[in-house]
Scaffold this motif. Structure first.
Motif, short mmCIF file in Angstrom:
data_model
loop_
_atom_site.label_atom_id
_atom_site.label_comp_id
_atom_site.label_asym_id
_atom_site.label_seq_id
_atom_site.Cartn_x
_atom_site.Cartn_y
_atom_site.Cartn_z
N GLU A 31 -41.91 13.21 -4.91
CA GLU A 31 -43.37 13.11 -4.91
C GLU A 31 -43.97 13.52 -6.25
O GLU A 31 -44.89 12.88 -6.75
CB GLU A 31 -43.97 13.96 -3.79
CG GLU A 31 -43.69 13.43 -2.40
CD GLU A 31 -44.27 12.04 -2.14
OE1 GLU A 31 -45.23 11.64 -2.83
OE2 GLU A 31 -43.75 11.35 -1.26
N ASN A 35 -46.04 11.05 -8.72
CA ASN A 35 -47.37 11.38 -9.24
C ASN A 35 -47.39 11.28 -10.76
O ASN A 35 -48.36 10.81 -11.35
CB ASN A 35 -47.80 12.78 -8.79
CG ASN A 35 -48.19 12.82 -7.33
OD1 ASN A 35 -48.44 11.79 -6.71
ND2 ASN A 35 -48.24 14.01 -6.77
N ASP A 38 -47.50 7.59 -11.58
CA ASP A 38 -48.84 7.07 -11.33
C ASP A 38 -49.82 7.47 -12.43
O ASP A 38 -50.76 6.74 -12.73
CB ASP A 38 -49.38 7.56 -9.98
CG ASP A 38 -48.75 6.84 -8.79
OD1 ASP A 38 -48.05 5.83 -9.00
OD2 ASP A 38 -48.95 7.31 -7.65
N ASP A 68 -58.42 12.99 -10.81
CA ASP A 68 -57.20 13.63 -10.32
C ASP A 68 -57.51 15.01 -9.74
O ASP A 68 -56.96 15.40 -8.71
CB ASP A 68 -56.16 13.76 -11.44
CG ASP A 68 -55.76 12.42 -12.01
OD1 ASP A 68 -55.55 11.47 -11.23
OD2 ASP A 68 -55.66 12.31 -13.25
N CYS A 78 -57.11 9.18 -0.48
CA CYS A 78 -56.33 8.76 -1.64
C CYS A 78 -57.19 7.98 -2.61
O CYS A 78 -57.81 6.99 -2.25
CB CYS A 78 -55.14 7.93 -1.20
SG CYS A 78 -54.09 7.49 -2.59
N LYS A 86 -50.03 1.73 -8.49
CA LYS A 86 -49.73 3.13 -8.15
C LYS A 86 -48.80 3.20 -6.95
O LYS A 86 -48.86 2.40 -6.03
CB LYS A 86 -51.01 3.91 -7.82
CG LYS A 86 -52.07 3.85 -8.90
CD LYS A 86 -51.66 4.58 -10.14
CE LYS A 86 -52.80 4.59 -11.14
NZ LYS A 86 -52.46 5.10 -12.42
N GLY A 88 -48.38 6.22 -5.02
CA GLY A 88 -49.04 7.01 -3.98
C GLY A 88 -50.23 6.27 -3.39
O GLY A 88 -51.04 5.72 -4.12
N PHE A 94 -48.30 14.98 -2.28
CA PHE A 94 -48.30 16.28 -2.96
C PHE A 94 -48.17 17.42 -1.96
O PHE A 94 -47.61 18.46 -2.26
CB PHE A 94 -49.57 16.45 -3.80
CG PHE A 94 -49.63 17.77 -4.51
CD1 PHE A 94 -48.90 17.98 -5.67
CD2 PHE A 94 -50.40 18.81 -4.01
CE1 PHE A 94 -48.94 19.21 -6.32
CE2 PHE A 94 -50.44 20.04 -4.65
CZ PHE A 94 -49.71 20.24 -5.81
#
Length: 172
Positions: A31, A35, A38, A68, A78, A86, A88, A94
């Motif tokens: 994860e 991130n 992304d 962010d 999201c 992206k 995510g 997270f």
């Protein structure tokens, strides 16, 4: 006279539900890596700090944008859903970090933040206060691993520190 009425969400309950459906595994690293990807990072470094307060550290060379900072505070919301580039999409990845920590810490650009769902909403402070204020010991933890990325007014990139939990928690 009408009274204020509406649904409420407990951050602790929401995180517990996510963790129940999100198994504890190396997914935490995945994860954090997703991130970073992304965010357009070109570098990702993981460090296991075995010091006085053990922690998992993750550094990437991309800085948080204001969107962010907003997104990291929202569970199940999201900001990346409409962006097909992206990874995510669900606003939960997270939260996998709560399998190992109660207080994720984020240092990026000119800000430092601590998420603390068990005790409050956490804190977000400016970089100069981070270096000298009540979070000075946390600054010292970060600086041991990423000291070359510090400059007088900000931090180059994003560092996430996950102090490892040593006892059972209400979160996980």
């Amino acid at each position: 006279m009408s009274l204020s009425f509406g649904e409420r969400v407990s951050p602790v309950a929401a995180i517990q539900a996510i963790l129940h459906d999100y198994p504890y595994s190396a997914s935490i690293l995945r994860e954090l890596l997703q991130n970073s990807d992304d965010a357009g990072a070109t570098k990702q470094i993981f460090v296991l700090d075995k010091g006085v307060q053990p922690a998992l550290m993750a550094y990437n060379d991309s800085e948080f944008q204001e969107a962010d900072w907003e997104a990291i505070q929202s569970i199940h919301e999201c900001s990346k859903r409409a962006d097909t580039s992206k990874i995510g999409k669900y606003g939960v990845g997270f939260r996998a970090c709560y399998h190992i920590t109660d207080q994720p810490q984020i240092l990026s650009g000119s800000s430092f933040a601590v998420l603390d769902p068990l005790h409050s909403n956490g804190d977000k402070i400016e970089y100069d206060k981070f270096k000298t204020g009540e979070y000075r010991k946390d600054f010292d933890f970060f600086s041991r691993f990423v000291s070359t990325m510090f400059n007088p007014t900000s931090f180059t990139g994003t560092a996430i520190r996950l102090p490892l939990r040593s006892t059972r928690s209400e979160l996980s």
